[in-house]
Design a protein around this motif. Structure first.
Motif, short mmCIF file in Angstrom:
data_model
loop_
_atom_site.label_atom_id
_atom_site.label_comp_id
_atom_site.label_asym_id
_atom_site.label_seq_id
_atom_site.Cartn_x
_atom_site.Cartn_y
_atom_site.Cartn_z
N LYS A 7 6.76 85.62 -42.91
CA LYS A 7 5.37 86.15 -43.09
C LYS A 7 5.06 86.41 -44.48
O LYS A 7 3.89 86.13 -44.95
N GLU A 8 6.06 87.08 -45.29
CA GLU A 8 5.63 87.12 -46.87
C GLU A 8 5.19 85.72 -47.40
O GLU A 8 4.07 85.85 -48.15
N ARG A 11 1.48 85.29 -46.48
CA ARG A 11 0.49 86.14 -46.99
C ARG A 11 -0.35 85.47 -48.10
O ARG A 11 -1.39 85.71 -48.34
N LYS A 12 0.52 84.47 -48.84
CA LYS A 12 -0.50 84.10 -50.02
C LYS A 12 -1.63 83.30 -49.54
O LYS A 12 -2.46 83.27 -50.34
N TRP A 13 -1.83 82.82 -48.45
CA TRP A 13 -2.75 82.08 -47.94
C TRP A 13 -3.52 82.91 -46.58
O TRP A 13 -4.46 82.55 -45.99
N GLU A 14 -3.01 84.32 -46.53
CA GLU A 14 -3.51 85.20 -45.46
C GLU A 14 -3.61 84.56 -44.07
O GLU A 14 -4.45 84.73 -43.17
N ARG A 15 -2.32 84.01 -43.80
CA ARG A 15 -2.11 83.15 -42.53
C ARG A 15 -0.95 83.95 -41.69
O ARG A 15 -0.48 83.58 -40.71
N GLU A 16 -0.35 85.13 -42.36
CA GLU A 16 0.58 85.94 -41.68
C GLU A 16 0.30 86.06 -40.47
O GLU A 16 1.06 86.04 -39.48
N GLN A 17 -0.98 86.59 -40.16
CA GLN A 17 -1.26 86.89 -38.41
C GLN A 17 -1.56 85.64 -37.65
O GLN A 17 -1.44 85.96 -36.54
#
Length: 170
Positions: A7-8, A11-17
């Motif tokens: 998930k971290e 997060r760099k690409w705002e894709r963790e969700q």
């Protein structure tokens, strides 16, 4: 927990969700395909190998769920006989246990290659660090997010059936 590292990573690409977490197991290709509702070939499995030389880093190959490593092709591309890592070595090198191994959020930097067997699909589903997770990615996304070194042709026995049970429901 390995899924937290993945998930971290995303997060760099705002894709963790976009990481999917299931109530059922997705630890094997067949379980993942059944859980997601796609053919097994669309599951992007991550295989880990190392050479017999001392202190060699592991190499990860991401391949279609219906593909198998072709030893001769592998030797030609990498100049060593493929030796799969033990479950303990996989955990040590990747930070992920068998059933959740993926090319994201790795414990150590590793060379990652994508196999040609994936190229017949617009999107594939790699695991995300746990035995009940996955993410749907296009091939350019997979290449980018995995920070892959490139594409290789090291598999065999794939592509026999790509027409059965496709589903967009996730």
């Amino acid at each position: 927990m390995a899924i937290e590292q993945v998930k971290e990573h995303f997060r760099k690409w705002e894709r963790e969700q976009d990481i999917l977490e299931f109530t059922t197991s997705s630890a094997t290709v067949q379980e993942a395909a059944d859980t997601i509702g796609v053919i097994p070939a669309r599951i992007a499995k991550t295989l880990s190998f190392r050479s017999e030389k001392e202190n060699e880093q592991a190499v990860l190959i991401v391949a279609a769920g219906d593909a198998r490593i072709d030893n001769k092709k592998f030797r030609t591309v990498f100049s060593f006989k493929p030796r799969m890592l033990s479950p303990e070595e996989v955990l040590e090198h990747t930070g992920h246990a068998i059933g959740g191994v993926c090319p994201f959020g790795l414990a150590t930097p590793l060379a990652i290659y994508l196999d040609e067997s994936l190229k017949r699909f617009d999107t594939v589903f790699p695991a995300c660090g746990s035995s009940n997770s996955a993410i749907e990615l296009t091939l350019p996304e997979l290449e980018r997010y995995a920070e892959a070194k490139g594409w290789v042709d090291v598999c065999k026995d794939w592509g026999a059936d790509t027409t059965s049970v496709e589903s967009d429901a996730i």
